[in-house]
Design a protein around this motif. Structure first.
Motif, short mmCIF file in Angstrom:
data_model
loop_
_atom_site.label_atom_id
_atom_site.label_comp_id
_atom_site.label_asym_id
_atom_site.label_seq_id
_atom_site.Cartn_x
_atom_site.Cartn_y
_atom_site.Cartn_z
N ALA A 193 100.54 22.45 -24.46
CA ALA A 193 99.10 22.29 -24.31
C ALA A 193 98.36 23.52 -24.84
CB ALA A 193 98.75 22.06 -22.84
N ASN B 254 101.73 25.85 -19.60
CA ASN B 254 102.08 24.67 -20.40
C ASN B 254 101.97 25.06 -21.87
OD1 ASN B 254 102.15 22.18 -21.76
ND2 ASN B 254 101.32 21.10 -19.98
N SER C 239 91.87 10.37 -21.94
CA SER C 239 92.56 11.62 -21.64
C SER C 239 93.30 11.46 -20.32
CB SER C 239 91.56 12.79 -21.55
OG SER C 239 90.79 12.69 -20.36
N GLU D 42 95.42 19.46 -19.25
CA GLU D 42 96.77 19.78 -18.80
C GLU D 42 96.98 21.29 -18.71
OE1 GLU D 42 99.00 17.56 -17.61
OE2 GLU D 42 97.22 16.30 -17.81
N LEU D 43 96.36 22.03 -19.61
CA LEU D 43 96.43 23.49 -19.55
C LEU D 43 95.82 23.99 -18.24
CD1 LEU D 43 97.28 26.01 -21.22
CD2 LEU D 43 94.93 26.09 -22.05
N THR E 57 92.72 16.15 -23.67
CA THR E 57 93.87 15.94 -22.79
C THR E 57 94.66 17.22 -22.61
OG1 THR E 57 94.11 13.59 -23.33
CG2 THR E 57 96.08 14.73 -22.59
N HIS E 58 94.89 17.93 -23.69
CA HIS E 58 95.68 19.16 -23.62
C HIS E 58 94.91 20.27 -22.91
CE1 HIS E 58 98.68 17.33 -26.21
NE2 HIS E 58 97.70 16.96 -27.02
N TRP F 155 98.29 23.29 -28.68
CA TRP F 155 97.36 22.28 -29.20
C TRP F 155 95.90 22.69 -29.01
CZ3 TRP F 155 98.40 18.81 -32.61
CH2 TRP F 155 99.68 18.25 -32.69
N VAL F 156 95.60 23.30 -27.86
CA VAL F 156 94.23 23.75 -27.62
C VAL F 156 93.85 24.86 -28.59
CG1 VAL F 156 92.69 24.85 -25.95
CG2 VAL F 156 94.21 23.02 -25.21
N PRO G 210 92.49 16.28 -28.05
CA PRO G 210 92.59 17.69 -27.65
C PRO G 210 92.08 17.95 -26.24
CG PRO G 210 90.86 17.37 -29.29
CD PRO G 210 91.62 16.10 -29.22
N ALA H 93 97.29 11.15 -26.03
CA ALA H 93 98.13 12.30 -26.36
C ALA H 93 97.58 13.07 -27.56
CB ALA H 93 99.55 11.85 -26.64
#
Length: 262
Positions: free
Chosen positions: A232, A229, A188, A218-219, A214-215, A235-236, A212, A209
């Motif tokens: 992100a 974001n 991640s 980033e969120l 990772t997102h 995807w979350v 999940p 990438a």
């Protein structure tokens, strides 16, 4: 009213369990604090960071990994909450909970929400310690990050809930946790940006990438700087829906009857 009573009872039970297990908060903070105080000092010189959103200038490595360490707290606590579900099922209390005259999805959501609230409290304690250490975020970020932590905590808690629905024994679940936590965390952007990973292996970058977690990180990272974001977030939310749907399917009583007959 009965739905709210059940929600309050589950939240109260998790709060009592959290207060009674004082070492749980300490253990939840030791892992990220070791990374922040020890590993970050060694990695600072080895890992150079360029100016990437949401950062407007060069930052220290300690500043970069704070969102990832918040994600670490959410990840470990989500798995630990799922572990308690397996324990409750072995002791019989989970069976009593799920036989209540309420929708099963509501009972599972209440359990998931209780674990997420505990995770948010642990993240708040970690961010306070980081601020005392000198890693201070914009003041509005401390408010904006709460929904991000909640959504990330729900997603990772739903992942643990899904795993607990298919793993029946406490010993097996404890072993599976290691095969879920460490790949999700290290593959991640929690410890290093994706562009840094792409320099060594584009394949690993693509795996990161798709992760999940990772997102979720980033969120949290963008929220700490008062920014949204949207990719992100999408995807979350998608991962949360998928994990929660799989968990509901796994806890379906008809499927459980079929599994016992098989």
């Amino acid at each position: 009213m009965s739905w709210l009573i059940a929600l309050r009872a589950i939240l109260h039970r998790e709060a009592l369990r959290f207060v009674g297990q004082r070492g749980r908060l300490v253990a939840a903070l030791v892992r990220p604090l070791v990374w922040l105080f020890v590993f970050a000092a060694g990695f600072r010189a080895a890992l150079g960071l360029s100016i990437t959103p949401p950062y407007q200038t060069y930052i220290t490595y300690e500043t970069y990994i704070v969102p990832g360490l918040c994600g670490m707290i959410l990840l470990f606590n989500g798995m630990q909450s799922a572990l308690s579900l397996v324990y409750d099922r072995e002791m019989g209390s989970m069976r009593l909970l799920l036989t209540a005259p309420l929708p099963r999805w509501w009972l599972l959501f209440a359990k998931l929400l209780a674990g997420t609230l505990v995770s948010i409290l642990q993240c708040a304690a970690f961010l306070a310690i980081a601020a005392l250490w000198g890693i201070v975020m914009p003041w509005q970020g401390y408010l904006a990050v709460i929904p991000a932590l909640a959504l990330g905590g729900l997603m990772l808690g739903a992942l643990g809930l899904m795993l607990s629905s298919v793993i029946r024994q406490l010993e097996n679940f404890a072993g599976v946790m290691n095969f879920v936590i460490f790949p999700m965390f290290f593959l991640s952007s929690a410890l290093y940006p994706l562009w840094k990973m792409a320099e060594s292996s584009p394949l690993l970058r693509d795996l990161c990438a798709l992760n999940p977690f990772t997102h979720a990180v980033e969120l949290i990272r963008f929220a700490l700087y008062g920014q949204m974001n949207l990719p992100a977030l999408g995807w979350v939310a998608l991962a949360l829906a998928g994990f929660a749907g799989a968990a509901l399917w796994g806890y379906d009583p008809a499927r459980g009857m079929q599994g016992r007959k098989g």
